[in-house]
Motif scaffolding. Structure first.
Motif, mmCIF file in Angstrom:
data_model
loop_
_atom_site.group_PDB
_atom_site.id
_atom_site.type_symbol
_atom_site.label_atom_id
_atom_site.label_comp_id
_atom_site.label_asym_id
_atom_site.label_seq_id
_atom_site.Cartn_x
_atom_site.Cartn_y
_atom_site.Cartn_z
ATOM 1 N N GLU A 247 -1.613 15.418 1.580
ATOM 2 C CA GLU A 247 -2.472 14.127 1.608
ATOM 3 C C GLU A 247 -1.521 13.198 2.605
ATOM 4 O O GLU A 247 -0.441 12.994 2.464
ATOM 5 C CB GLU A 247 -2.872 13.625 0.339
ATOM 6 C CG GLU A 247 -3.617 12.341 0.557
ATOM 7 C CD GLU A 247 -3.672 11.546 -0.769
ATOM 8 O OE1 GLU A 247 -4.435 10.598 -0.719
ATOM 9 O OE2 GLU A 247 -3.441 12.059 -1.774
ATOM 10 N N GLN B 264 1.787 9.421 -5.976
ATOM 11 C CA GLN B 264 2.354 10.570 -5.585
ATOM 12 C C GLN B 264 3.332 11.047 -6.765
ATOM 13 O O GLN B 264 3.157 12.010 -7.214
ATOM 14 C CB GLN B 264 2.748 10.607 -4.039
ATOM 15 C CG GLN B 264 1.750 10.409 -3.054
ATOM 16 C CD GLN B 264 0.941 11.639 -2.982
ATOM 17 O OE1 GLN B 264 -0.372 11.510 -3.370
ATOM 18 N NE2 GLN B 264 1.328 12.790 -2.561
ATOM 19 N N ALA C 39 0.887 -1.361 -0.021
ATOM 20 C CA ALA C 39 0.008 -0.088 -0.024
ATOM 21 C C ALA C 39 0.872 1.166 -0.054
ATOM 22 O O ALA C 39 0.514 2.371 -0.660
ATOM 23 C CB ALA C 39 -0.973 -0.118 1.191
ATOM 24 N N GLU D 184 2.466 1.483 -3.443
ATOM 25 C CA GLU D 184 1.426 2.181 -4.515
ATOM 26 C C GLU D 184 1.104 3.574 -4.418
ATOM 27 O O GLU D 184 0.919 4.297 -5.296
ATOM 28 C CB GLU D 184 0.286 1.224 -4.206
ATOM 29 C CG GLU D 184 -0.902 1.812 -5.106
ATOM 30 C CD GLU D 184 -0.504 1.131 -6.621
ATOM 31 O OE1 GLU D 184 -1.026 2.167 -7.617
ATOM 32 O OE2 GLU D 184 0.252 0.396 -7.008
ATOM 33 N N TRP D 185 1.106 3.930 -2.918
ATOM 34 C CA TRP D 185 0.617 5.398 -2.631
ATOM 35 C C TRP D 185 1.755 6.188 -3.340
ATOM 36 O O TRP D 185 1.831 7.346 -3.684
ATOM 37 C CB TRP D 185 0.399 5.687 -1.267
ATOM 38 C CG TRP D 185 0.269 6.958 -0.822
ATOM 39 C CD1 TRP D 185 -1.090 7.661 -0.962
ATOM 40 C CD2 TRP D 185 1.098 8.086 -0.102
ATOM 41 N NE1 TRP D 185 -0.887 8.823 -0.550
ATOM 42 C CE2 TRP D 185 0.415 9.163 -0.085
ATOM 43 C CE3 TRP D 185 2.366 8.011 -0.036
ATOM 44 C CZ2 TRP D 185 0.746 10.331 0.365
ATOM 45 C CZ3 TRP D 185 2.957 9.016 0.345
ATOM 46 C CH2 TRP D 185 2.204 10.336 0.647
ATOM 47 N N GLN D 186 3.277 5.739 -3.063
ATOM 48 C CA GLN D 186 4.427 6.439 -3.189
ATOM 49 C C GLN D 186 4.385 6.607 -4.933
ATOM 50 O O GLN D 186 4.690 7.622 -5.561
ATOM 51 C CB GLN D 186 5.517 5.952 -2.826
ATOM 52 C CG GLN D 186 5.788 5.935 -1.415
ATOM 53 C CD GLN D 186 6.946 5.199 -0.841
ATOM 54 O OE1 GLN D 186 7.275 4.321 -1.468
ATOM 55 N NE2 GLN D 186 7.527 5.379 0.361
ATOM 56 N N GLY E 200 -0.763 9.847 3.457
ATOM 57 C CA GLY E 200 -0.659 8.326 2.999
ATOM 58 C C GLY E 200 -0.422 7.281 4.025
ATOM 59 O O GLY E 200 -0.555 7.594 5.232
#
Length: 563
Positions: A249, A131, A123, A126-128, A251
């Motif tokens: 945001e 971004q 997770a 994926e967020w990185q 994360g």
């Protein structure tokens, strides 16, 4: 003449006959231990090669006297143990890791399953990636905006240049000469009296206010100027909008979904090893499967990369003597450190159910244990044994020792010369902030000659413990904080795995110290230039450099059980 010799010869024969059993016993001991000149122990050496049974009759007549260690122990590499007596090898350690005590070196997440950790990591990754993609799109949009602004500016400049050229063309006289314009005043015109005359013509103030002669004859209506009411309010000034802070945001994190967060220093029992993971049991605040917060014994998985292990649990053949746990040996130039020397600086020894006796606690990062085990195996193969004085050292102890030594340096000229004379300084002998001992990849050790060993069992696993031994004389006493303890003549980078190889040994380095250094360096450890007893594991250091522990905790518990 012949009769005169007969009596002495018979007496000599009787003497030899009476001495024969004692001589046989002595020969048997000499064969059983080619180390007969150093054994100083009531317990026999187990299964010594070529050992002969002692003569029973001789024992009845006179108790067997075992030879002892010489007063001055000479360096030797003569073997004592045969291959059957050497410690077993369990994946590079003497006992399996299962059942040993481990400690979190940093704040560490504990998971119900390794898959939960993988999901959290996925997770975050994926967020990185999202971004990074969003940032790429923002940068592209900004680049397009800047390019559009540049093109618009160029077009505006081009239009202004075109208009300037057109105006210049209209103002050209019929003769092809542009009118000569005088200097243009920038002062505001207060009334018609102040306005300049065009082409040298005089201003007729008798006409309509605010007009020129040309205005009168041209029929152009004069521009009326509205008088300003001094009492009228000034127009409101619009304040520029304040830029709102960008909302960042939040994360996901690498601990999302963890069942518990172990504080640094948390002790646990290792139940199972699987790749880079340990399944452990410990007392902790945790979240159960229903999402309820609880406190008590919990079982979960931790990444052992960031964990320390209690060395006696996996390398029991080492001799442990954590003097800082009962009577610190710290001195400088042979002088005691007030409030430090002779004092217990932390809990050193505690009952160890795995070994069935009280034992010192000696934690280091897990990967370092394998190199220490290799060094110990090399030493044992030559009849010697590592004596380990300290692994992990709490930061509080480090700072106390360095603080007292600073005072001694200030007040005592001999200590000042011994610690701070070039090329040395205090940080070479006791770090004034978190050191490698707090990070978990440093040990302090000495070396002993093995006399005898005993076999033991932990569960169904065999291990050996050194029963009798004698310390070699080393360059100085342990924990002598001064240049007298230096390994090399000059400092050597403590973060280089190879720089020490070209360094010159200090003249005080004797054979036992050099031999101990060889055991350690052959196993992948690195010597410290200022202390003959200190060795670092720089390979382990490289693996935890991104998140070093700072040692702000004390270790007081051992949770070991049989494998």
């Amino acid at each position: 003449m012949k009769k005169g010799w007969l009596a002495p010869l018979m007496a000599l024969a009787l003497c030899c006959a009476s001495c024969a059993p004692q001589m046989e016993t002595f020969q048997g001991e000499a064969i059983s231990g080619s180390t007969a000149d150093w054994i100083d122990a009531p317990a026999p050496i187990l299964n010594m090669p070529n050992q002969q049974e002692p003569d029973t009759a001789a024992n009845e007549e006179e108790p067997e006297e075992k030879p002892g260690f010489p007063e001055v122990l000479t360096w030797t590499t003569e073997p004592v143990l045969d291959s059957a007596q050497m410690p077993d090898d369990h994946n590079g350690l003497e006992l399996p890791v299962q059942g040993a005590t481990g400690y979190a070196s940093i704040q560490l997440p504990m998971w119900r399953s390794v898959e939960d950790s993988a999901a959290a990591r996925s997770a975050v990754e994926e967020w990185q990636r999202a971004q990074a993609e969003a940032q790429r799109l923002r940068e592209e949009e900004e680049a397009r905006r800047l390019e559009a602004a540049r093109l618009e500016a160029e077009a505006r400049q081009a239009e202004e240049e075109r208009q300037r050229q057109a105006t210049a063309a209209v103002g050209v006289t019929s003769s092809g000469q542009a009118p000569v314009l005088g200097p243009i005043s920038t002062e505001p015109y207060a009334s018609g009296d102040d306005m300049p005359a065009e082409d040298g013509a005089a201003v007729d103030n008798a006409g309509v206010e605010g007009t020129t002669p040309e205005d009168k004859g041209s029929g152009t209506e004069p521009v009326a100027v509205e008088p300003q009411d001094p009492a009228a309010p000034e127009p409101a000034v619009t304040e520029p909008e304040t830029a709102q802070p960008e909302v960042v945001e939040k994360g996901p994190t690498l601990t999302d979904g963890a069942m518990a967060i172990l504080p640094a220093g948390t002790p646990f029992t290792i139940l199972q090893e699987a790749g880079d993971w340990w399944k452990v049991r410990c007392e902790v605040d945790y979240t159960d499967t229903d999402g309820q917060k609880k406190h008590g014994e919990a079982i979960g998985w931790v990444e052992h990369h960031w964990c320390m292990i209690n060395l006696p649990d996996v390398i029991p053949s080492i001799l442990y003597d954590a003097t800082n746990g009962y009577a610190s040996k710290f001195v400088s130039c042979g002088k005691p450190l007030e409030g430090i020397t002779g004092q217990a600086l932390y809990v050193g020894k505690t009952p160890n159910a795995r070994l069935g006796e009280e034992e010192f606690m000696a934690p280091v990062l897990y990967s370092m244990a394998f190199r220490l085990c290799a060094a110990q195996r090399s030493a044992l193969s030559q009849g010697n044994c590592i004596v380990l004085y300290e692994g992990y050292r709490p930061l509080d102890v480090q700072l106390k020792v360095s603080g007292v030594l600073r005072v001694m340096i200030r007040d005592d000229a001999e200590v000042r010369a011994g610690v701070t004379s070039a090329p040395w300084n205090i940080s070479w002998f006791i770090a004034t902030s978190a050191s490698n001992h707090q990070h978990g990849y440093a040990v302090d050790m000495s070396l002993a000659r093995v006399g005898s060993v005993r076999e033991c069992l932990s569960g169904t696993y065999r291990y050996i413990r050194v029963e009798t031994s004698k310390l070699y004389d080393m360059p100085t006493a342990m924990h002598e904080l001064s240049r007298a303890a230096a390994t090399f003549t000059t400092p050597v980078s403590s973060n280089s795995e190879t720089a020490w190889r070209s360094a010159v040994l200090a003249p005080t380095m004797n054979e036992p110290a050099i031999g101990m250094q060889r055991y350690c360096t052959d196993a992948g450890l690195t010597p410290l230039a200022s202390e003959w007893w200190h060795f670092n594991d720089l390979t382990t250091r490289a693996g935890v450099l991104s998140n070093l522990g700072n040692g702000d905790f004390f270790i007081t518990r051992c949770r070991s059980i049989a494998p």
